[in-house]
Design a protein around this motif. Sequence first.
Motif, PDB file in Angstrom:
ATOM      1  N   ALA A 105       0.805  -1.426  -0.065  1.00 47.42           N
ATOM      2  CA  ALA A 105       0.104   0.020   0.040  1.00 47.42           C
ATOM      3  C   ALA A 105       0.767   1.200  -0.057  1.00 47.42           C
ATOM      4  CB  ALA A 105      -0.893   0.090   0.999  1.00 47.42           C
ATOM      5  N   GLU A 106       1.936   1.304   0.831  1.00 52.49           N
ATOM      6  CA  GLU A 106       2.928   2.414   0.889  1.00 52.49           C
ATOM      7  C   GLU A 106       3.474   2.644  -0.470  1.00 52.49           C
ATOM      8  OE1 GLU A 106       5.352   2.212   4.354  1.00 52.49           O
ATOM      9  OE2 GLU A 106       3.696   1.469   5.534  1.00 52.49           O
ATOM     10  N   MET A 107       3.885   1.610  -0.928  1.00 45.62           N
ATOM     11  CA  MET A 107       4.683   1.650  -2.419  1.00 45.62           C
ATOM     12  C   MET A 107       3.747   2.258  -3.353  1.00 45.62           C
ATOM     13  SD  MET A 107       6.819  -1.089  -4.478  1.00 45.62           S
ATOM     14  CE  MET A 107       5.528  -2.352  -4.585  1.00 45.62           C
ATOM     15  N   ILE A 108       2.515   1.772  -3.386  1.00 39.83           N
ATOM     16  CA  ILE A 108       1.689   2.339  -4.610  1.00 39.83           C
ATOM     17  C   ILE A 108       1.481   3.719  -4.297  1.00 39.83           C
ATOM     18  CG2 ILE A 108      -0.630   1.982  -5.496  1.00 39.83           C
ATOM     19  CD1 ILE A 108      -0.553  -1.251  -4.867  1.00 39.83           C
ATOM     20  N   ALA A 109       1.087   4.058  -3.095  1.00 38.75           N
ATOM     21  CA  ALA A 109       0.878   5.532  -2.902  1.00 38.75           C
ATOM     22  C   ALA A 109       2.105   6.334  -3.080  1.00 38.75           C
ATOM     23  CB  ALA A 109       0.436   5.824  -1.251  1.00 38.75           C
ATOM     24  N   ASP A 110       3.180   5.819  -2.753  1.00 38.23           N
ATOM     25  CA  ASP A 110       4.572   6.678  -2.992  1.00 38.23           C
ATOM     26  C   ASP A 110       4.523   6.887  -4.559  1.00 38.23           C
ATOM     27  OD1 ASP A 110       4.905   7.084  -0.302  1.00 38.23           O
ATOM     28  OD2 ASP A 110       6.492   5.383  -0.448  1.00 38.23           O
TER      29      ASP A 110
ATOM     30  N   GLU B 184       2.189   9.191  -6.374  1.00 41.48           N
ATOM     31  CA  GLU B 184       2.436  10.620  -5.922  1.00 41.48           C
ATOM     32  C   GLU B 184       3.710  10.968  -6.933  1.00 41.48           C
ATOM     33  OE1 GLU B 184       3.842  12.982  -2.241  1.00 41.48           O
ATOM     34  OE2 GLU B 184       2.241  11.571  -1.712  1.00 41.48           O
ATOM     35  N   GLU B 185       4.740  10.291  -7.031  1.00 41.21           N
ATOM     36  CA  GLU B 185       5.980  10.615  -7.600  1.00 41.21           C
ATOM     37  C   GLU B 185       5.553  10.656  -9.192  1.00 41.21           C
ATOM     38  OE1 GLU B 185       8.937   7.512  -7.513  1.00 41.21           O
ATOM     39  OE2 GLU B 185       8.702   7.686  -5.231  1.00 41.21           O
ATOM     40  N   MET B 186       4.461  10.065  -9.720  1.00 35.49           N
ATOM     41  CA  MET B 186       4.203  10.105 -11.105  1.00 35.49           C
ATOM     42  C   MET B 186       2.980  10.900 -11.370  1.00 35.49           C
ATOM     43  SD  MET B 186       3.722   5.977 -12.188  1.00 35.49           S
ATOM     44  CE  MET B 186       3.395   6.032 -13.705  1.00 35.49           C
ATOM     45  N   GLY B 187       2.529  11.816 -10.208  1.00 34.03           N
ATOM     46  CA  GLY B 187       1.562  12.693 -10.451  1.00 34.03           C
ATOM     47  C   GLY B 187       0.176  12.291 -10.745  1.00 34.03           C
TER      48      GLY B 187
ATOM     49  N   SER C 266       1.900 -11.646  -3.703  1.00 35.07           N
ATOM     50  CA  SER C 266       3.343 -11.263  -3.625  1.00 35.07           C
ATOM     51  C   SER C 266       3.422  -9.623  -3.502  1.00 35.07           C
ATOM     52  CB  SER C 266       4.335 -11.680  -4.514  1.00 35.07           C
ATOM     53  OG  SER C 266       3.940 -11.039  -5.690  1.00 35.07           O
ATOM     54  N   VAL C 267       4.461  -8.955  -2.968  1.00 33.10           N
ATOM     55  CA  VAL C 267       4.678  -7.635  -3.097  1.00 33.10           C
ATOM     56  C   VAL C 267       5.093  -7.197  -4.757  1.00 33.10           C
ATOM     57  CG1 VAL C 267       6.205  -5.551  -2.459  1.00 33.10           C
ATOM     58  CG2 VAL C 267       5.311  -7.403  -0.808  1.00 33.10           C
ATOM     59  N   PRO C 268       4.281  -6.539  -5.333  1.00 30.45           N
ATOM     60  CA  PRO C 268       4.455  -6.168  -6.893  1.00 30.45           C
ATOM     61  C   PRO C 268       5.833  -5.423  -6.878  1.00 30.45           C
ATOM     62  CG  PRO C 268       2.819  -4.737  -5.812  1.00 30.45           C
ATOM     63  CD  PRO C 268       3.032  -5.657  -4.803  1.00 30.45           C
ATOM     64  N   THR C 269       6.299  -5.446  -8.050  1.00 33.33           N
ATOM     65  CA  THR C 269       7.546  -4.766  -8.420  1.00 33.33           C
ATOM     66  C   THR C 269       7.105  -3.178  -8.653  1.00 33.33           C
ATOM     67  OG1 THR C 269       7.532  -5.064 -10.674  1.00 33.33           O
ATOM     68  CG2 THR C 269       8.704  -6.623  -9.453  1.00 33.33           C
ATOM     69  N   ARG C 270       8.188  -2.215  -8.706  1.00 33.43           N
ATOM     70  CA  ARG C 270       7.923  -1.118  -9.064  1.00 33.43           C
ATOM     71  C   ARG C 270       7.515  -0.860 -10.422  1.00 33.43           C
ATOM     72  NH1 ARG C 270       9.410   3.875  -7.244  1.00 33.43           N
ATOM     73  NH2 ARG C 270       9.274   5.587  -8.507  1.00 33.43           N
ATOM     74  N   ASP C 271       7.869  -1.686 -11.249  1.00 36.40           N
ATOM     75  CA  ASP C 271       7.573  -1.653 -12.831  1.00 36.40           C
ATOM     76  C   ASP C 271       6.103  -1.994 -12.974  1.00 36.40           C
ATOM     77  OD1 ASP C 271      10.101  -0.620 -13.720  1.00 36.40           O
ATOM     78  OD2 ASP C 271      10.842  -2.632 -14.339  1.00 36.40           O
ATOM     79  N   GLU C 272       5.454  -3.254 -12.243  1.00 36.12           N
ATOM     80  CA  GLU C 272       4.448  -3.411 -12.155  1.00 36.12           C
ATOM     81  C   GLU C 272       3.269  -2.371 -11.980  1.00 36.12           C
ATOM     82  OE1 GLU C 272       4.168  -8.295 -11.548  1.00 36.12           O
ATOM     83  OE2 GLU C 272       4.830  -7.128  -9.751  1.00 36.12           O
ATOM     84  N   VAL C 273       3.615  -1.707 -10.688  1.00 36.01           N
ATOM     85  CA  VAL C 273       2.904  -0.745 -10.072  1.00 36.01           C
ATOM     86  C   VAL C 273       2.783   0.377 -11.279  1.00 36.01           C
ATOM     87  CG1 VAL C 273       2.585   1.204  -8.253  1.00 36.01           C
ATOM     88  CG2 VAL C 273       3.566  -1.164  -7.888  1.00 36.01           C
TER      89      VAL C 273
ATOM     90  N   GLY D 234       3.070   0.582 -14.396  1.00 33.21           N
ATOM     91  CA  GLY D 234       2.215   0.012 -15.569  1.00 33.21           C
ATOM     92  C   GLY D 234       0.719  -0.019 -14.958  1.00 33.21           C
ATOM     93  N   TRP D 235       0.554  -0.392 -14.117  1.00 36.63           N
ATOM     94  CA  TRP D 235      -0.905  -0.334 -13.618  1.00 36.63           C
ATOM     95  C   TRP D 235      -1.441   1.320 -13.529  1.00 36.63           C
ATOM     96  CZ3 TRP D 235       0.064  -3.490  -8.773  1.00 36.63           C
ATOM     97  CH2 TRP D 235       0.502  -4.900  -9.105  1.00 36.63           C
ATOM     98  N   LEU D 236      -0.523   2.068 -12.993  1.00 31.92           N
ATOM     99  CA  LEU D 236      -1.016   3.441 -12.636  1.00 31.92           C
ATOM    100  C   LEU D 236      -1.014   4.203 -14.058  1.00 31.92           C
ATOM    101  CD1 LEU D 236       1.113   4.290  -9.639  1.00 31.92           C
ATOM    102  CD2 LEU D 236      -1.384   3.859  -9.769  1.00 31.92           C
TER     103      LEU D 236
END
Length: 78
Positions: free
Chosen positions: A18-23, A26-29, A65-72, A74-76
């Motif tokens: 949850a924290e990773m997705i939120a961060d 936010e970084e991607m605007g 599992s905890v998703p990778t940054r690349d996966e997140v 892509g979803w966003l």
Amino acid sequence: MKKIKVLGSGCAKCSQTAEMIADISEEMGIDAIVKKDTDPQSLLKFNVMKTPAVIIDDELIHSGSVPTRDEVEGWLRD
């Protein structure tokens, strides 16, 4: 605005997800609401067998599992 839920028992991996997705959103605007959901009924509703599970706009995107940054990212972007 994307509505994102992280389903799980409240374990460390669920919180980390949850924290990773939120961060990253936010970084991607990207305008997103990220919520942790520990309700067992939510797990049943989405037929989740392994957590953490990621739900975006009421669609199961990932579980187990905890998703990778690349996966997140892509979803966003989608």
